[in-house]
Scaffold this motif. Structure first.
Motif, short mmCIF file in Angstrom:
data_model
loop_
_atom_site.label_atom_id
_atom_site.label_comp_id
_atom_site.label_asym_id
_atom_site.label_seq_id
_atom_site.Cartn_x
_atom_site.Cartn_y
_atom_site.Cartn_z
N THR A 4 0.70 -1.18 -0.15
CA THR A 4 0.20 0.23 0.31
C THR A 4 0.64 1.11 -0.26
O THR A 4 2.22 1.29 0.75
N ALA A 5 0.57 2.35 -1.19
CA ALA A 5 1.52 3.45 -1.00
C ALA A 5 0.85 4.69 -0.77
O ALA A 5 1.32 5.37 -0.23
N GLU A 6 -0.49 4.75 -1.28
CA GLU A 6 -1.38 5.97 -1.19
C GLU A 6 -1.70 6.24 0.87
O GLU A 6 -1.84 5.19 1.74
N PRO A 7 -1.35 7.21 0.62
CA PRO A 7 -1.64 7.93 1.90
C PRO A 7 -2.52 7.33 2.73
O PRO A 7 -2.43 7.44 3.82
N GLU A 8 -4.24 7.38 2.00
CA GLU A 8 -5.48 7.66 2.55
C GLU A 8 -5.12 6.33 2.56
O GLU A 8 -5.68 5.68 3.77
N LEU A 9 -5.21 5.23 1.76
CA LEU A 9 -5.40 4.22 1.78
C LEU A 9 -4.47 3.17 3.68
O LEU A 9 -4.73 2.54 4.44
N ALA A 10 -3.04 3.89 3.74
CA ALA A 10 -2.42 3.16 4.79
C ALA A 10 -3.26 3.70 5.79
O ALA A 10 -3.71 2.81 6.81
N ALA A 11 -3.17 5.12 5.54
CA ALA A 11 -3.96 5.64 7.39
C ALA A 11 -5.43 4.51 7.06
O ALA A 11 -5.29 4.44 8.83
N ARG A 12 -5.92 3.85 6.00
CA ARG A 12 -7.27 3.79 6.75
C ARG A 12 -7.57 2.41 7.20
O ARG A 12 -8.12 1.74 8.20
N VAL A 13 -5.91 1.47 6.82
CA VAL A 13 -5.77 0.25 6.86
C VAL A 13 -5.15 0.41 8.22
O VAL A 13 -5.53 -0.63 9.13
N ARG A 14 -4.79 1.51 8.92
CA ARG A 14 -4.59 1.70 10.23
C ARG A 14 -5.36 1.47 11.23
O ARG A 14 -5.62 1.52 12.89
N ALA A 54 -6.85 -10.27 9.48
CA ALA A 54 -6.18 -11.07 7.87
C ALA A 54 -6.98 -9.96 6.93
O ALA A 54 -6.14 -10.18 5.96
N ILE A 55 -8.33 -9.66 7.21
CA ILE A 55 -8.55 -8.19 5.13
C ILE A 55 -7.45 -7.28 6.03
O ILE A 55 -6.56 -6.95 4.78
N ALA A 56 -7.27 -6.73 7.15
CA ALA A 56 -6.25 -6.16 7.16
C ALA A 56 -4.92 -5.74 6.63
O ALA A 56 -4.45 -5.32 5.69
N ALA A 57 -4.47 -6.65 7.33
CA ALA A 57 -3.27 -7.37 6.48
C ALA A 57 -3.02 -7.28 5.33
O ALA A 57 -1.92 -6.89 5.03
N ALA A 58 -4.00 -8.16 4.55
CA ALA A 58 -3.97 -8.49 3.20
C ALA A 58 -4.03 -7.34 2.32
O ALA A 58 -3.16 -7.14 1.57
#
Length: 233
Positions: A4-14, A54-58
């Protein structure tokens, strides 16, 4: 494999990971019922917690196909818990325990719809999800949606939508746990986190692939009180 590179997506994973930790802490203080339908429902909800993590990790690792496959498992697990709490008949539980009954998502939604007179909102929720069963099955069994995206790649909004689904069903699992355990703290947590749902989640389709339907769990159901099942003393 791209991460994941997009900042928004990375923040959403967190955010999804933080939600999982919050519910994991709440579930850790709950004691599993010793037997009966609520004991099995409790196990389903523990599985839901694991699937959501597991979904978040994937998604965070760029494994989008794996995340979507796990999403189907998460949805069916939460519906199994709903079925156990509100719709499973004693003879079905006996057959389930003996391994003579192996219900799946369609069985759960059909059974919940049959309780429309008693649980109208729950029946409507089952109807909404049943109408999307085809896309869920396709995602879990390497259908057209996944095969096309192996060629075209995934739009970040699709990954955001996957996390939205996962979080919504985790919040719902927390609400079910609150009913199973008669736990006001869990009920308040679900109401606080999702007073009106997580909002729309309609990811754009990759070229040549049908769009994924909106998230049926985006609005909380408002679960009925725990039924007084004689088979679950």
């Amino acid at each position: 494999m791209t991460h994941t590179a997009e900042p928004e997506l990375a923040a959403r994973v967190r955010r999804t990971e933080a939600l999982q930790r919050r519910y994991a802490a709440e579930f850790a203080r709950l004691q599993a019922p010793p037997r009966g339908r609520y004991s099995v429902a409790h196990s389903c909800l523990e599985l839901a917690l694991e699937y959501q993590a597991a979904i978040a990790a994937a998604v965070g690792d760029g494994r989008n196909a794996a995340a979507l496959t796990l999403l189907r498992a998460l949805i069916e697990t939460v519906f199994r818990a709903l079925w156990l709490v509100y719709a499973a008949a004693p003879d079905q539980l006996a057959k389930l325990a003996q391994g003579r009954l192996k219900p799946d998502l369609s069985d759960f939604t059909r059974s919940l719809r049959s309780r429309k007179q008693v649980y109208p909102q729950l029946a409507q929720f089952a109807t909404d999800c049943e109408g999307r069963a085809g896309i869920f099955n396709s995602l879990a069994h390497a259908g057209n949606e996944l095969l096309v995206r192996q060629k075209t790649g995934y739009d970040p909004n699709e990954s955001l939508a996957t996390l939205d689904f996962a979080d919504s069903f985790l919040v719902l699992s927390g609400e079910i746990a609150a009913i199973v355990h008669d736990d006001d703290a869990l009920l308040r947590l679900s109401a606080k986190l999702s007073p009106g749902g997580f909002g729309p989640s309609v990811p754009p389709a990759a070229p040549g692939a049908p769009a994924v339907e909106p998230n049926p769990a985006r609005a909380r159901i408002g679960l009925p009180p725990r039924p007084d099942h004689r088979d679950s003393a």
